[in-house]
Design an enzyme around this catalytic site. Structure first.
Site, PDB file in Angstrom:
ATOM      1  N   CYS A  30       0.831  -1.209   0.000  1.00 11.25           N
ATOM      2  CA  CYS A  30       0.000   0.000   0.000  1.00 11.25           C
ATOM      3  C   CYS A  30       0.871   1.268   0.000  1.00 11.25           C
ATOM      4  CB  CYS A  30      -0.918  -0.045   1.223  1.00 11.25           C
ATOM      5  SG  CYS A  30      -1.794   1.489   1.585  1.00 11.25           S
ATOM      6  N   CYS A  33       0.029   3.813   2.687  1.00 14.52           N
ATOM      7  CA  CYS A  33       0.463   3.293   3.988  1.00 14.52           C
ATOM      8  C   CYS A  33       1.939   3.605   4.207  1.00 14.52           C
ATOM      9  CB  CYS A  33       0.254   1.785   4.068  1.00 14.52           C
ATOM     10  SG  CYS A  33      -1.459   1.251   3.931  1.00 14.52           S
TER      11      CYS A  33
END
Length: 123
Positions: A30, A33
């Site tokens: 991600c 993230c």
């Protein structure tokens, strides 16, 4: 203070034995993230009184499913064992700081009263 990796085995113990726990649900693939990780780490250094924990949603799929994590990153704030915030999306440093200030300033007696009243209304 470094962030703590949480698993299904230690999640409940960490949440119940600490006043405030801030959880970052994330995954290695991600991009947002990874961009948020330094902000979260810096917050853990600035707020040693708050447990900053990370849940790898790939490794802990059952835990992510239990908390109905559908988008990552999702940030969850838990105070005195009660989830008081849970939203997907990375936060800018100032927004994360504001969130922590609000969580620290909550009147938890009032929060528990509101939860009790909501449950009573539901029958």
């Amino acid at each position: 203070m470094a962030t703590k990796a949480l698993t299904q085995q230690d999640f409940d113990e960490v949440v119940t034995s600490n006043d405030i726990v801030l959880v970052d649900f994330w995954a290695d693939w991600c991009g947002p993230c990874k961009q948020f990780a330094p902000t979260f780490e810096a917050s853990s250094d600035k707020h040693p009184d708050v447990v900053h924990a990370k849940v790898d949603t790939e490794a802990e799929q059952a835990l992510a499913a239990h908390w109905d994590i559908r988008s990552i990153p999702t940030i969850m704030a838990i105070r005195e064992g009660i989830v008081v915030y849970s939203q997907p999306g990375a936060l800018q440093p100032a927004m994360l700081e504001d969130l922590l200030t609000q969580v620290k300033n909550l009147d938890m007696d009032d929060v528990r009263k509101q939860i009790s009243e909501a449950r009573a209304e539901q029958g």
